[in-house]
Design a protein around this motif. Structure first.
Motif, PDB file in Angstrom:
ATOM      1  N   HIS A 167      85.696 -39.029 -51.927  1.00 24.89           N
ATOM      2  CA  HIS A 167      85.123 -39.728 -50.779  1.00 24.89           C
ATOM      3  C   HIS A 167      84.847 -41.187 -51.119  1.00 24.89           C
ATOM      4  O   HIS A 167      84.736 -41.560 -52.282  1.00 24.89           O
ATOM      5  CB  HIS A 167      83.818 -39.055 -50.337  1.00 24.89           C
ATOM      6  CG  HIS A 167      82.792 -38.950 -51.435  1.00 24.89           C
ATOM      7  ND1 HIS A 167      82.853 -37.979 -52.435  1.00 24.89           N
ATOM      8  CD2 HIS A 167      81.689 -39.700 -51.703  1.00 24.89           C
ATOM      9  CE1 HIS A 167      81.829 -38.139 -53.248  1.00 24.89           C
ATOM     10  NE2 HIS A 167      81.117 -39.180 -52.838  1.00 24.89           N
TER      11      HIS A 167
ATOM     12  N   HIS B 278      82.108 -44.299 -50.241  1.00 21.01           N
ATOM     13  CA  HIS B 278      80.723 -44.407 -49.812  1.00 21.01           C
ATOM     14  C   HIS B 278      80.569 -45.453 -48.703  1.00 21.01           C
ATOM     15  O   HIS B 278      80.950 -46.615 -48.867  1.00 21.01           O
ATOM     16  CB  HIS B 278      79.831 -44.785 -51.001  1.00 21.01           C
ATOM     17  CG  HIS B 278      79.951 -43.827 -52.140  1.00 21.01           C
ATOM     18  ND1 HIS B 278      80.570 -44.157 -53.329  1.00 21.01           N
ATOM     19  CD2 HIS B 278      79.551 -42.539 -52.265  1.00 21.01           C
ATOM     20  CE1 HIS B 278      80.533 -43.124 -54.147  1.00 21.01           C
ATOM     21  NE2 HIS B 278      79.924 -42.120 -53.530  1.00 21.01           N
TER      22      HIS B 278
ATOM     23  N   GLU C 131      74.608 -44.527 -52.327  1.00 21.78           N
ATOM     24  CA  GLU C 131      74.416 -43.098 -52.590  1.00 21.78           C
ATOM     25  C   GLU C 131      73.550 -42.949 -53.830  1.00 21.78           C
ATOM     26  O   GLU C 131      73.815 -43.562 -54.868  1.00 21.78           O
ATOM     27  CB  GLU C 131      75.754 -42.399 -52.810  1.00 21.78           C
ATOM     28  CG  GLU C 131      75.597 -40.907 -53.146  1.00 21.78           C
ATOM     29  CD  GLU C 131      76.922 -40.244 -53.463  1.00 21.78           C
ATOM     30  OE1 GLU C 131      77.604 -39.821 -52.509  1.00 21.78           O
ATOM     31  OE2 GLU C 131      77.275 -40.178 -54.662  1.00 21.78           O
TER      32      GLU C 131
ATOM     33  N   THR D 113      72.366 -40.245 -49.020  1.00 25.24           N
ATOM     34  CA  THR D 113      73.624 -40.949 -48.801  1.00 25.24           C
ATOM     35  C   THR D 113      73.818 -41.208 -47.316  1.00 25.24           C
ATOM     36  O   THR D 113      72.929 -40.968 -46.500  1.00 25.24           O
ATOM     37  CB  THR D 113      74.791 -40.125 -49.390  1.00 25.24           C
ATOM     38  OG1 THR D 113      75.968 -40.905 -49.391  1.00 25.24           O
ATOM     39  CG2 THR D 113      75.022 -38.840 -48.624  1.00 25.24           C
TER      40      THR D 113
ATOM     41  N   ASP E 173      80.074 -41.361 -45.003  1.00 23.56           N
ATOM     42  CA  ASP E 173      80.979 -41.389 -46.156  1.00 23.56           C
ATOM     43  C   ASP E 173      82.333 -40.838 -45.722  1.00 23.56           C
ATOM     44  O   ASP E 173      82.407 -39.777 -45.089  1.00 23.56           O
ATOM     45  CB  ASP E 173      80.427 -40.534 -47.294  1.00 23.56           C
ATOM     46  CG  ASP E 173      79.246 -41.181 -48.004  1.00 23.56           C
ATOM     47  OD1 ASP E 173      78.898 -42.314 -47.656  1.00 23.56           O
ATOM     48  OD2 ASP E 173      78.681 -40.520 -48.902  1.00 23.56           O
TER      49      ASP E 173
END
Length: 301
Positions: free
Chosen positions: A243, A245, A249, A294, A298
């Motif tokens: 992934h 961001h 995070e 997070t 994302d």
């Protein structure tokens, strides 16, 4: 309307209790958030799939954890209200925040200090310090409430780092209840009557399997700042999807081991990723659990 409803929810917990005088002199206890309404069941990734088998393709973390399907679950603003009430002298607000977070805080401190006794003392001191300095919390500067607390717990635990012993288990429980020590400290330092009965409107969220081998427990969602705070658990041998961001995070590993790229994290470790960076490999051979703060946006690769 919301404040009247919340007041009715808490009225039952106040009957027969001595009530402390808030430092501000204002009755703020009626504004405690009602968590019952925040824990409505939501569809799993399997339920939301268009077919009857497997998991549908997803584009963002929010698609996986189902924040939109759940409406406005566990609004971050309710956590901020608790901190504001604590700053005004409301012990019931402190007790409610304590019930939501003390096992996570205790687990992190114990993993770092390698000592249950040290973790118990540091946890008590953390919540006493929160009572003293809650007014210094600024959401725009300090981030989500859970991230703020976990950062303080980490800093305090590093001061206590002395011993080296193994602690088994996932989310740890103190050997003895700690709220009594927190309430006693408030009484000694501020001369207020202690509150020992916990508010009854905090229901801890259930674990939800969001993908094979991956479960999460969503604790707070902040749409304004595009943040979610949650517990994440990976089964042994599980890969977390690659992934990118969308925001900062923060990860606090509570149990097990976790590979992020070429870095191997152990219980008690902390990892921070900046917006725009990517994690191509997130894998746990042992299985693990962590506190993760997070962005729900994302992008999954």
């Amino acid at each position: 309307m919301r404040e009247r409803r919340l007041a009715r929810e808490l009225r039952g917990t106040r009957d027969g209790l001595e009530r402390p005088s808030p430092r501000s002199g204002t009755d703020l206890a009626s504004k405690l958030p009602n968590d019952r309404e925040q824990h409505k069941p939501s569809m799993s990734a399997t339920d939301r799939s268009s077919g009857s088998q497997g998991y549908r393709p997803v584009a963002t973390l929010g698609d996986v954890i189902g924040t939109e399907d759940a409406g406005q679950p566990l609004a971050e603003r309710d956590w901020v209200v608790l901190v504001n009430l604590i700053a005004a002298g409301d012990q019931r607000a402190l007790r409610q925040l304590f019930e939501r977070t003390h096992r996570l805080v205790f687990s992190l401190i114990a993993r770092i200090a390698h000592s249950r006794s040290a973790a118990e003392g540091v946890t008590v001191e953390l919540f006493l310090d929160l009572w003293r300095r809650a007014g210094a919390y600024l959401p725009d500067n300090d981030g989500p409430v859970l991230a703020w607390l976990m950062a303080q717990a980490r800093a305090k635990a590093l001061e206590w780092l002395r011993e080296d012993q193994t602690l088994d288990g996932e989310i740890l429980e103190p050997a003895t209840p700690l709220w009594g020590a927190v309430a006693k400290g408030i009484t000694q330092e501020f001369g207020l009557l202690p509150v020992f009965t916990a508010p009854q409107n905090w229901l801890e969220p259930e674990w939800r399997e969001v993908a094979p081998g991956i479960a999460c427990k969503l604790l707070a969602a902040d749409e304004e700042r595009d943040r979610v705070s949650m517990l994440v658990r990976l089964a042994p041998g599980t890969h977390y999807p690659p992934h990118t961001h969308a925001g900062v995070e923060e990860l606090h590993l509570l149990h097990g081991e976790l590979w992020i790229g070429e870095r191997k994290l152990h219980a008690g470790d902390y990892n921070r990723a900046e917006p725009g960076t990517s994690d191509a490999r997130v894998f746990s051979e042992t299985g693990c659990s962590c506190v993760l703060i997070t962005s729900p946006h994302d992008r999954l690769l």
